[in-house]
Design a protein around this motif. Structure first.
Motif, short mmCIF file in Angstrom:
data_model
loop_
_atom_site.label_atom_id
_atom_site.label_comp_id
_atom_site.label_asym_id
_atom_site.label_seq_id
_atom_site.Cartn_x
_atom_site.Cartn_y
_atom_site.Cartn_z
N GLY A 115 42.71 26.92 43.51
CA GLY A 115 42.88 27.82 44.64
C GLY A 115 43.26 29.24 44.28
O GLY A 115 43.50 30.06 45.16
N GLN A 116 43.32 29.53 42.99
CA GLN A 116 43.70 30.87 42.54
C GLN A 116 42.64 31.46 41.63
O GLN A 116 41.77 30.75 41.12
N GLY A 117 42.75 32.76 41.41
CA GLY A 117 41.90 33.39 40.43
C GLY A 117 42.47 33.19 39.03
O GLY A 117 43.62 32.81 38.86
N PRO A 118 41.66 33.43 38.01
CA PRO A 118 42.15 33.30 36.63
C PRO A 118 43.29 34.27 36.33
O PRO A 118 43.27 35.41 36.78
N PHE B 253 32.24 34.35 30.36
CA PHE B 253 33.13 33.19 30.43
C PHE B 253 32.43 31.90 30.03
O PHE B 253 31.24 31.69 30.30
N GLY B 254 33.21 31.02 29.41
CA GLY B 254 32.76 29.67 29.17
C GLY B 254 33.01 28.81 30.39
O GLY B 254 33.58 29.27 31.37
N PRO B 255 32.61 27.53 30.33
CA PRO B 255 32.76 26.64 31.48
C PRO B 255 34.18 26.16 31.69
O PRO B 255 34.50 25.62 32.74
N LEU C 142 42.52 24.85 34.99
CA LEU C 142 41.29 25.10 34.25
C LEU C 142 41.57 26.25 33.29
O LEU C 142 42.01 27.32 33.72
N LEU D 63 40.13 28.93 30.84
CA LEU D 63 38.88 29.63 30.60
C LEU D 63 38.98 30.52 29.37
O LEU D 63 40.01 31.18 29.15
N GLN E 21 44.56 38.03 24.69
CA GLN E 21 43.33 38.58 24.19
C GLN E 21 43.46 38.81 22.69
O GLN E 21 44.48 39.35 22.22
N GLY F 285 32.56 28.53 34.70
CA GLY F 285 33.33 29.76 34.57
C GLY F 285 32.75 30.85 35.44
O GLY F 285 31.62 30.75 35.91
N TYR G 201 42.30 32.58 29.78
CA TYR G 201 42.80 32.66 31.15
C TYR G 201 43.17 31.26 31.63
O TYR G 201 42.55 30.27 31.25
N GLN H 150 43.48 29.12 35.19
CA GLN H 150 43.12 29.16 36.61
C GLN H 150 43.60 27.88 37.28
O GLN H 150 43.05 26.80 37.04
N GLN I 93 33.01 40.76 30.03
CA GLN I 93 33.49 39.51 29.46
C GLN I 93 32.62 38.37 29.97
O GLN I 93 32.33 38.29 31.17
N GLY J 232 41.81 38.78 41.40
CA GLY J 232 42.35 38.42 42.68
C GLY J 232 42.27 36.91 42.86
O GLY J 232 41.71 36.20 42.02
N GLY K 280 46.72 41.59 23.44
CA GLY K 280 47.38 41.60 24.73
C GLY K 280 47.88 40.21 25.06
O GLY K 280 47.32 39.21 24.60
#
Lengths: 114, 111
Positions: A40-43, A105-107, A88, A90, A48, B42, A35, A37, A103, B102, A56
């Motif tokens: 200010g936004q989501g991933p 997530f890593g840092p 970022l 991810l 995949q 994350g 992903y 990111q 799922q 989102g 995907g």
């Protein structure tokens, strides 16, 4: 137990360069997702992989590519870097692929393109 | 294309107050996950909701999935500074196994 690990943690590149980001999933997990990111936004979903095959792909240009290795670790490659690729990145792993599959997530790797 | 909206975008409250964040879409979800993300880390999964009308509680957090499975809410009671973070909803669309996040709600709880 080790969670999802990513390397490097931070990276600074200049426009036009190439970058490789790495991810090691949780032991036993066969699926890895990437992903992006931005601040200010989501991933946003990039790729995949499951059992070393792409399952995907999100709406990203061909400059973005990835692969999964026999040990289920994964690399994300980005060519011809643009300023807008600063974000970022991810990695998330899951046991298998499927709806409701959790799922983890890593840092993340924070990439800055100058 | 599916449009996923989270509201509000930012929320700053005093310790002990309650808050609710919302996740809405025009599409039907097969399931929905809520994550919390802290700076430099994350996202961490909080809950997965599957059934329309479902309510799940996790200590002071209450998650609700809309009857039509197009929306969800997260309610925090007596918020604490440790609840500070970016709250993300991530639905699975019907017949789509990938997560679509989102933009998130940034929650700040002041001591």
């Amino acid at each position: 137990d080790a969670g999802v690990t990513q390397s490097p943690t931070h990276l600074i590149k200049t426009r036009g360069q190439h970058v490789t980001l790495r991810c090691s999933p949780i032991s036993g997990h066969k699926s890895v997702s990437w992903y992006q990111q931005v601040l200010g936004q989501g991933p946003q979903f990039i790729f995949q992989y499951y059992e070393k095959e792409e399952r995907g792909r999100g709406n990203f240009p061909d400059r973005f590519s990835a692969r999964q290795f026999p040990n289920y670790s994964s690399e994300l490659n980005v060519n011809a870097l643009l300023l807008g690729d600063s974000a970022l990145y991810l990695c998330a792993s899951s046991l298998v692929v499927g709806v409701q599959e959790t799922q983890y997530f890593g840092p993340g790797t924070r990439l800055l393109v100058l | 294309t599916q449009l996923l909206e989270q509201s509000p975008q930012f929320l700053s409250i005093q310790e002990g107050e309650n808050l609710t964040v919302y996740c809405n879409s025009s599409s039907v979800f097969s399931s929905l996950q809520w994550y919390r993300q802290e700076p430099g880390e994350g996202p961490v999964l909080l809950v997965t909701v599957v059934t329309g009308g479902e309510v799940k509680k996790l200590k002071r957090l209450t998650f609700q999935f809309g009857d039509a499975r197009k929306d969800s809410s997260l309610h925090i009671t007596a918020a604490q500074p440790g609840d500070t973070g970016l709250y993300l909803c991530a639905p699975h669309l019907v017949n789509d196994y990938k997560l679509s996040f989102g933009a998130g709600t940034t929650v700040t709880v002041r001591a």
